[in-house]
Design a protein around this motif. Structure first.
Motif, PDB file in Angstrom:
ATOM      1  N   VAL A 154      27.234 -16.445  54.484  1.00 45.05           N
ATOM      2  CA  VAL A 154      28.246 -16.519  55.539  1.00 45.05           C
ATOM      3  C   VAL A 154      27.740 -15.876  56.821  1.00 45.05           C
ATOM      4  N   PHE A 155      27.161 -14.689  56.719  1.00 42.75           N
ATOM      5  CA  PHE A 155      26.699 -13.971  57.905  1.00 42.75           C
ATOM      6  C   PHE A 155      25.540 -14.698  58.592  1.00 42.75           C
ATOM      7  N   TYR A 156      24.645 -15.267  57.814  1.00 44.01           N
ATOM      8  CA  TYR A 156      23.513 -15.989  58.400  1.00 44.01           C
ATOM      9  C   TYR A 156      24.002 -17.165  59.241  1.00 44.01           C
ATOM     10  N   GLY A 157      24.951 -17.916  58.701  1.00 46.75           N
ATOM     11  CA  GLY A 157      25.507 -19.028  59.470  1.00 46.75           C
ATOM     12  C   GLY A 157      26.222 -18.560  60.722  1.00 46.75           C
ATOM     13  N   PHE A 158      26.905 -17.411  60.630  1.00 44.00           N
ATOM     14  CA  PHE A 158      27.624 -16.893  61.793  1.00 44.00           C
ATOM     15  C   PHE A 158      26.647 -16.389  62.851  1.00 44.00           C
ATOM     16  N   PHE A 159      25.625 -15.647  62.432  1.00 43.04           N
ATOM     17  CA  PHE A 159      24.638 -15.126  63.378  1.00 43.04           C
ATOM     18  C   PHE A 159      23.895 -16.259  64.085  1.00 43.04           C
ATOM     19  N   SER A 160      23.683 -17.360  63.388  1.00 43.36           N
ATOM     20  CA  SER A 160      22.942 -18.480  63.966  1.00 43.36           C
ATOM     21  C   SER A 160      23.687 -19.119  65.126  1.00 43.36           C
ATOM     22  N   THR A 161      25.008 -18.935  65.185  1.00 43.68           N
ATOM     23  CA  THR A 161      25.803 -19.516  66.276  1.00 43.68           C
ATOM     24  C   THR A 161      25.822 -18.631  67.509  1.00 43.68           C
ATOM     25  N   LEU A 162      25.383 -17.376  67.384  1.00 44.84           N
ATOM     26  CA  LEU A 162      25.395 -16.464  68.524  1.00 44.84           C
ATOM     27  C   LEU A 162      24.114 -16.643  69.340  1.00 44.84           C
ATOM     28  N   PRO A 163      24.212 -16.761  70.654  1.00 43.49           N
ATOM     29  CA  PRO A 163      23.003 -16.933  71.481  1.00 43.49           C
ATOM     30  C   PRO A 163      22.130 -15.681  71.455  1.00 43.49           C
ATOM     31  N   LYS A 164      20.829 -15.892  71.415  1.00 40.53           N
ATOM     32  CA  LYS A 164      19.891 -14.771  71.399  1.00 40.53           C
ATOM     33  C   LYS A 164      19.779 -14.092  72.762  1.00 40.53           C
ATOM     34  N   ASP A 165      20.365 -14.711  73.785  1.00 49.70           N
ATOM     35  CA  ASP A 165      20.375 -14.066  75.102  1.00 49.70           C
ATOM     36  C   ASP A 165      21.125 -12.744  75.067  1.00 49.70           C
ATOM     37  N   LEU A 166      22.107 -12.621  74.162  1.00 44.44           N
ATOM     38  CA  LEU A 166      22.823 -11.353  74.009  1.00 44.44           C
ATOM     39  C   LEU A 166      21.867 -10.244  73.602  1.00 44.44           C
ATOM     40  N   ASP A 167      20.970 -10.549  72.653  1.00 39.25           N
ATOM     41  CA  ASP A 167      19.994  -9.552  72.205  1.00 39.25           C
ATOM     42  C   ASP A 167      19.069  -9.138  73.341  1.00 39.25           C
ATOM     43  N   GLN A 168      18.582 -10.124  74.089  1.00 37.78           N
ATOM     44  CA  GLN A 168      17.647  -9.827  75.167  1.00 37.78           C
ATOM     45  C   GLN A 168      18.307  -9.011  76.273  1.00 37.78           C
ATOM     46  N   SER A 169      19.560  -9.322  76.581  1.00 41.31           N
ATOM     47  CA  SER A 169      20.277  -8.548  77.602  1.00 41.31           C
ATOM     48  C   SER A 169      20.466  -7.107  77.153  1.00 41.31           C
ATOM     49  N   ALA A 170      20.786  -6.916  75.871  1.00 39.44           N
ATOM     50  CA  ALA A 170      20.971  -5.568  75.358  1.00 39.44           C
ATOM     51  C   ALA A 170      19.671  -4.780  75.371  1.00 39.44           C
ATOM     52  N   ARG A 171      18.554  -5.439  75.072  1.00 40.20           N
ATOM     53  CA  ARG A 171      17.266  -4.742  75.080  1.00 40.20           C
ATOM     54  C   ARG A 171      16.852  -4.368  76.508  1.00 40.20           C
ATOM     55  N   ILE A 172      17.198  -5.201  77.469  1.00 39.67           N
ATOM     56  CA  ILE A 172      16.919  -4.862  78.867  1.00 39.67           C
ATOM     57  C   ILE A 172      17.680  -3.604  79.269  1.00 39.67           C
ATOM     58  N   ASP A 173      18.885  -3.451  78.705  1.00 38.29           N
ATOM     59  CA  ASP A 173      19.691  -2.269  79.002  1.00 38.29           C
ATOM     60  C   ASP A 173      19.250  -1.043  78.215  1.00 38.29           C
ATOM     61  N   GLY A 174      18.227  -1.190  77.365  1.00 38.34           N
ATOM     62  CA  GLY A 174      17.677  -0.031  76.676  1.00 38.34           C
ATOM     63  C   GLY A 174      18.053   0.091  75.214  1.00 38.34           C
ATOM     64  N   CYS A 175      18.669  -0.926  74.624  1.00 37.25           N
ATOM     65  CA  CYS A 175      19.065  -0.864  73.208  1.00 37.25           C
ATOM     66  C   CYS A 175      17.870  -1.187  72.314  1.00 37.25           C
TER      67      CYS A 175
END
Length: 273
Positions: A154-175
């Motif tokens: 279930v989680f894999y299918g849900f994560f696959s729908t989330l854009p990876k741009d969220l991860d990149q934006s968070a890493r730019i902010d220092g996460c």
């Protein structure tokens, strides 16, 4: 006119199926107030009087309070571990590409195809060698191992729908990676968390098989094992049994009502783009 007639027919059919689904629950609750003789002579009738005598008897006779707390502890700890481990595993599998990504995902999916009850003898011997028989740890380990495949799916299918741009934006902010998972992704997956929590909680709460195998002490009994004492060799106290079933069902009904909105969203999250 035809459209109104069609809508009315739909409501009638839906109301019929809702009644068929709710009636057994209503009959269980009504029977919990009856005497044993009333259940035998008038099983479908309403109780002649409403008394809490059956509930008091169940609470004292089978130590329902102790069994209830045992079930709460095992269920809550198991579900929390399932959510933690499976969400982190699904996050890693969906967000990072490596050589064995597909093979590892297939390994988790095997758990959906192979029932763990087929391996009950090796499981019993393993718990015996680890000195975990007659402990909560044996139940928690088996429940986490048995339900983690569905949660990862279930989680894999849900994560696959989330854009990876969220991860990149968070890493730019220092996460870092864990902060991306904990602060960015986890709050967005509440529907999936609710879906997995309710499905796994119901399965663990109502499980009778594994406690019967691994638990021997009466003080460690969960609710299904405690209810077993109400079945006699030649006779059964049906009024007390229905009362115990009502008490054990209430937490699941309340949990479903509280999480129903998130559950529906989680089940339909991938249906509409």
């Amino acid at each position: 006119m035809a459209l109104r007639l069609q809508q009315s027919l739909k409501y009638i059919i839906l109301s019929f199926f809702a009644l068929v689904s709710i009636y057994p629950i209503f009959l269980m609750i009504a029977s919990s107030f009856k005497s044993k003789q009333e259940i035998t002579t008038k099983p479908l009738a309403l109780p002649t009087r409403f008394s809490l005598e059956n509930y008091v008897t169940v609470w004292k006779e089978i130590h329902f309070a102790d069994n209830f707390m045992n079930s709460v502890f095992v269920s809550v700890v198991s579900v929390l571990l399932i959510l933690l481990v499976s969400s982190m595993a699904a996050f890693y599998l969906s967000r990072y590409s490596f050589r064995w990504n597909g093979a590892l995902l297939f390994f988790f999916m095997l758990g959906l195809m192979l029932p763990m009850k087929l391996a009950i003898s090796p499981l019993y011997m393993m718990m015996l060698k680890l000195h975990l028989l007659d402990t909560y740890a044996s139940l928690i380990i088996v429940y986490v191992a048995g339900h983690i495949s569905f949660a990862v799916f279930v989680f894999y299918g849900f994560f696959s729908t989330l854009p990876k741009d969220l991860d990149q934006s968070a890493r730019i902010d220092g996460c870092n990676d864990f902060q991306v998972y904990y602060k960015i992704v986890l709050p967005l997956m509440r529907p999936a968390l609710a879906t997995v929590s309710i499905v796994d909680l119901i399965g663990i709460w109502n499980d009778f098989f594994y406690p019967l195998i691994f638990i021997k002490s009466a003080e460690l009994n969960t609710i299904p094992l405690g209810m077993l004492t109400l079945f006699g060799e030649h006779d059964t106290d049906w009024n007390l049994l229905f009362c115990g079933l009502t008490l054990s069902s209430l937490p699941m009904i309340i949990a479903f009502l509280l999480a129903s909105k998130q559950l529906i969203e989680g089940m339909t999250s991938g249906a509409v783009k």
